[in-house]
Design a protein around this motif. Structure first.
Motif, PDB file in Angstrom:
ATOM      1  N   ILE A 235      -3.952 -48.819  58.612  1.00  0.00           N
ATOM      2  CA  ILE A 235      -2.575 -48.998  58.156  1.00  0.00           C
ATOM      3  C   ILE A 235      -2.071 -47.673  57.625  1.00  0.00           C
ATOM      4  N   GLU A 236      -1.098 -47.086  58.315  1.00  0.00           N
ATOM      5  CA  GLU A 236      -0.477 -45.829  57.944  1.00  0.00           C
ATOM      6  C   GLU A 236      -1.507 -44.707  57.799  1.00  0.00           C
ATOM      7  N   ARG A 237      -1.658 -43.924  58.829  1.00  0.00           N
ATOM      8  CA  ARG A 237      -2.594 -42.801  58.766  1.00  0.00           C
ATOM      9  C   ARG A 237      -2.223 -41.883  57.611  1.00  0.00           C
ATOM     10  N   TRP A 238      -3.204 -41.455  56.859  1.00  0.00           N
ATOM     11  CA  TRP A 238      -2.986 -40.649  55.654  1.00  0.00           C
ATOM     12  C   TRP A 238      -2.248 -39.350  55.992  1.00  0.00           C
ATOM     13  N   GLN A 239      -0.955 -39.302  55.682  1.00  0.00           N
ATOM     14  CA  GLN A 239      -0.113 -38.132  55.912  1.00  0.00           C
ATOM     15  C   GLN A 239      -0.247 -37.601  57.341  1.00  0.00           C
ATOM     16  N   GLY A 240      -0.548 -38.505  58.262  1.00  0.00           N
ATOM     17  CA  GLY A 240      -0.700 -38.100  59.660  1.00  0.00           C
ATOM     18  C   GLY A 240      -1.963 -37.319  59.950  1.00  0.00           C
ATOM     19  N   LYS A 241      -2.878 -37.214  58.968  1.00  0.00           N
ATOM     20  CA  LYS A 241      -4.054 -36.357  59.124  1.00  0.00           C
ATOM     21  C   LYS A 241      -5.351 -37.147  59.283  1.00  0.00           C
ATOM     22  N   SER A 242      -5.269 -38.447  59.359  1.00  0.00           N
ATOM     23  CA  SER A 242      -6.484 -39.257  59.409  1.00  0.00           C
ATOM     24  C   SER A 242      -7.354 -38.892  60.606  1.00  0.00           C
ATOM     25  N   ARG A 243      -8.684 -38.891  60.379  1.00  0.00           N
ATOM     26  CA  ARG A 243      -9.642 -38.607  61.431  1.00  0.00           C
ATOM     27  C   ARG A 243     -10.145 -39.891  62.098  1.00  0.00           C
ATOM     28  N   VAL A 244      -9.724 -41.041  61.604  1.00  0.00           N
ATOM     29  CA  VAL A 244     -10.330 -42.300  62.041  1.00  0.00           C
ATOM     30  C   VAL A 244     -10.085 -42.555  63.523  1.00  0.00           C
ATOM     31  N   VAL A 257      -3.694 -48.942  65.182  1.00  0.00           N
ATOM     32  CA  VAL A 257      -2.892 -48.493  64.050  1.00  0.00           C
ATOM     33  C   VAL A 257      -1.578 -49.243  64.105  1.00  0.00           C
ATOM     34  N   ASP A 258      -0.917 -49.380  62.958  1.00  0.00           N
ATOM     35  CA  ASP A 258       0.337 -50.124  62.931  1.00  0.00           C
ATOM     36  C   ASP A 258       1.466 -49.319  63.572  1.00  0.00           C
ATOM     37  N   ILE A 259       2.573 -50.012  63.846  1.00  0.00           N
ATOM     38  CA  ILE A 259       3.763 -49.373  64.416  1.00  0.00           C
ATOM     39  C   ILE A 259       4.241 -48.277  63.465  1.00  0.00           C
ATOM     40  N   ASP A 260       4.592 -47.130  64.023  1.00  0.00           N
ATOM     41  CA  ASP A 260       5.018 -46.001  63.187  1.00  0.00           C
ATOM     42  C   ASP A 260       6.521 -45.983  62.964  1.00  0.00           C
ATOM     43  N   SER A 261       7.289 -46.369  63.955  1.00  0.00           N
ATOM     44  CA  SER A 261       8.745 -46.372  63.811  1.00  0.00           C
ATOM     45  C   SER A 261       9.329 -47.451  64.710  1.00  0.00           C
ATOM     46  N   PRO A 262       9.950 -48.496  64.166  1.00  0.00           N
ATOM     47  CA  PRO A 262      10.284 -48.683  62.755  1.00  0.00           C
ATOM     48  C   PRO A 262       9.045 -48.947  61.915  1.00  0.00           C
ATOM     49  N   ILE A 263       9.218 -48.890  60.596  1.00  0.00           N
ATOM     50  CA  ILE A 263       8.100 -49.153  59.713  1.00  0.00           C
ATOM     51  C   ILE A 263       7.535 -50.541  59.997  1.00  0.00           C
ATOM     52  N   ALA A 264       6.228 -50.614  60.130  1.00  0.00           N
ATOM     53  CA  ALA A 264       5.595 -51.871  60.521  1.00  0.00           C
ATOM     54  C   ALA A 264       5.559 -52.896  59.396  1.00  0.00           C
ATOM     55  N   TRP A 265       5.782 -52.463  58.168  1.00  0.00           N
ATOM     56  CA  TRP A 265       5.736 -53.340  57.001  1.00  0.00           C
ATOM     57  C   TRP A 265       6.986 -54.218  56.991  1.00  0.00           C
ATOM     58  N   VAL A 266       6.829 -55.486  57.384  1.00  0.00           N
ATOM     59  CA  VAL A 266       8.000 -56.326  57.644  1.00  0.00           C
ATOM     60  C   VAL A 266       8.642 -56.878  56.378  1.00  0.00           C
ATOM     61  N   ASP A 267       7.914 -56.916  55.253  1.00  0.00           N
ATOM     62  CA  ASP A 267       8.500 -57.465  54.024  1.00  0.00           C
ATOM     63  C   ASP A 267       8.637 -56.388  52.945  1.00  0.00           C
ATOM     64  N   ARG A 268       8.966 -55.174  53.368  1.00  0.00           N
ATOM     65  CA  ARG A 268       9.041 -54.052  52.438  1.00  0.00           C
ATOM     66  C   ARG A 268      10.195 -54.208  51.442  1.00  0.00           C
ATOM     67  N   PHE A 269       9.989 -53.650  50.267  1.00  0.00           N
ATOM     68  CA  PHE A 269      11.038 -53.611  49.263  1.00  0.00           C
ATOM     69  C   PHE A 269      12.068 -52.549  49.643  1.00  0.00           C
ATOM     70  N   GLY A 270      13.284 -52.716  49.202  1.00  0.00           N
ATOM     71  CA  GLY A 270      14.327 -51.732  49.448  1.00  0.00           C
ATOM     72  C   GLY A 270      14.215 -50.555  48.499  1.00  0.00           C
ATOM     73  N   PRO A 271      14.956 -49.478  48.758  1.00  0.00           N
ATOM     74  CA  PRO A 271      14.885 -48.282  47.908  1.00  0.00           C
ATOM     75  C   PRO A 271      15.242 -48.571  46.453  1.00  0.00           C
ATOM     76  N   ASP A 272      16.077 -49.568  46.227  1.00  0.00           N
ATOM     77  CA  ASP A 272      16.467 -49.897  44.855  1.00  0.00           C
ATOM     78  C   ASP A 272      15.473 -50.830  44.184  1.00  0.00           C
ATOM     79  N   GLN A 273      14.370 -51.141  44.872  1.00  0.00           N
ATOM     80  CA  GLN A 273      13.308 -51.985  44.339  1.00  0.00           C
ATOM     81  C   GLN A 273      13.748 -53.418  44.028  1.00  0.00           C
TER      82      GLN A 273
END
Length: 357
Positions: A235-244, A257-273
């Motif tokens: 889930i989300e390669r570490w800063q794009g540098k993951s060796r896995v 690996v999860d979808i990179d764009s759009p964000i794969a996290w379907v129930d994400r909080f908004g910027p205003d939390q």
């Protein structure tokens, strides 16, 4: 307790958007917006009722040859029972794989619920309500983990275990994480302690961590997973540098690996939390669905929260009619040449034999 990660969210706690250039949530669509192609309202205009508990399906045998026994894919150790590759080549990820037509030509979307097991009521709701194609990822320190995974398998869910990895903070609750700077024996002992917590899972989840970009740290861990016949979901390669990913291809480990764009996290909080709404989850599901229509394969995920579970169950009811197949993680993995070379094969006499590692 919640497993913290440097990505800014903790399983069981309020998460944060994590991409370096996060995509803001799509504006709330009108009820009739065609971007959300499933009907989430009843005919009287009121919200559709939550899904009811379906009848339990029969547990299946997995992908291994019919003459492979489950007893052959585990070994008893001082830590508990650990997965292993059977003498005939059957691997645990194959033995416990979910029922899925791997010749399916429609776009495949895998959905994973992360962080299950710490709240038994939420966990049981996910097991009961979500369709069999949804994969359930459990925390390693969950009470009665083996029993929970067995329940999930009875409902034909694939199960994963989260492997704790070093986070942004040195003070993490739960089981000790794999960390940079530790001696190899200690990191391997920590992974094996996690794997011995239960049986019946297809593989592990790795969350973002600086440990995954350090070859000396992560290489022996991926080798351990390869030797034990497990798949890896990152889930989300570490800063794009993951060796896995590179190591999984080298060692023949099934990987996703999860979808990179759009964000794969379907129930994400908004910027205003602000608290996530049903419409937010519906929008996230619509985004990942559009992605797989174009790319054919993809994986999205949510945290173990009641709202996300209910909306995912409603979304799944109409997915097939919209031409999208809900697939378990094993149905969307990358299994390249080295991976395929490790799969069991039939000999001319009909018995099974292991391929060379």
């Amino acid at each position: 307790p919640a497993l913290a990660s440097p990505a800014g969210f903790a399983l069981g706690a309020a998460p944060q958007p994590t991409r370096q250039d996060p995509i803001p949530p799509a504006p709330a669509p009108a009820v009739q917006n065609r971007d959300i192609p499933w009907q989430l309202l009843a005919t009287n205009g009121l919200p559709a009722p939550p899904p009811t508990k379906p009848e339990p399906p029969a547990r299946r045998a997995g992908l291994c040859p019919v003459d492979s026994g489950v007893a052959d894919i585990g070994e008893n150790t001082a830590l508990g029972r650990l997965p292993k590759i059977a003498a005939a080549g059957c691997m645990p990820w194959m033995a416990y794989a979910g029922d899925f037509d791997r010749a399916e030509q429609k776009p495949r979307l895998a959905l994973v619920v992360l962080g299950l097991g710490l709240n038994e009521a939420i966990t049981q709701r996910a097991i009961d309500v979500l369709p069999a194609g949804v994969t359930l990822a459990f925390m390693p320190d969950a009470p009665n983990l083996d029993r929970l995974i067995s329940r999930a398998r009875d409902r034909r869910h694939e199960a994963l275990i989260v492997v704790p990895l070093q986070g942004a903070s040195t003070q993490q609750p739960g089981m000790p994480p794999v960390s940079k700077g530790l001696v190899l024996a200690e990191n391997l002992a920590r992974v094996r302690a996690v794997l011995a917590r239960a049986t019946g899972y297809v593989g592990v989840v790795m969350l973002p961590s600086p440990a995954s970009e350090d070859d000396a740290t992560i290489r022996p861990i991926v080798r351990e997973l390869a030797d034990r016949g497990l798949l890896v979901l990152e889930i989300e390669r570490w800063q794009g540098k993951s060796r896995v990913h590179a190591l999984s291809r080298e060692m023949g480990v099934p990987y996703r690996v999860d979808i990179d764009s759009p964000i794969a996290w379907v129930d994400r909080f908004g910027p205003d939390q602000r608290e996530t709404t049903a419409r937010d989850v519906d929008t996230g599901l619509a985004e990942v669905e559009r992605y797989v229509r174009n790319q054919r394969y993809g994986l999205g995920w949510s945290l173990a929260r009641p709202l996300a579970i209910e909306r995912m169950a409603l979304w799944a009811q109409g997915a097939s009619g919209r031409g999208v197949v809900l697939a378990p993680v094993s149905g969307v993995i990358e299994c390249g040449e080295t991976c395929r070379a490790r799969l069991p094969r039939r000999t001319p006499g009909g018995e099974t034999a292991a391929r060379a590692p």
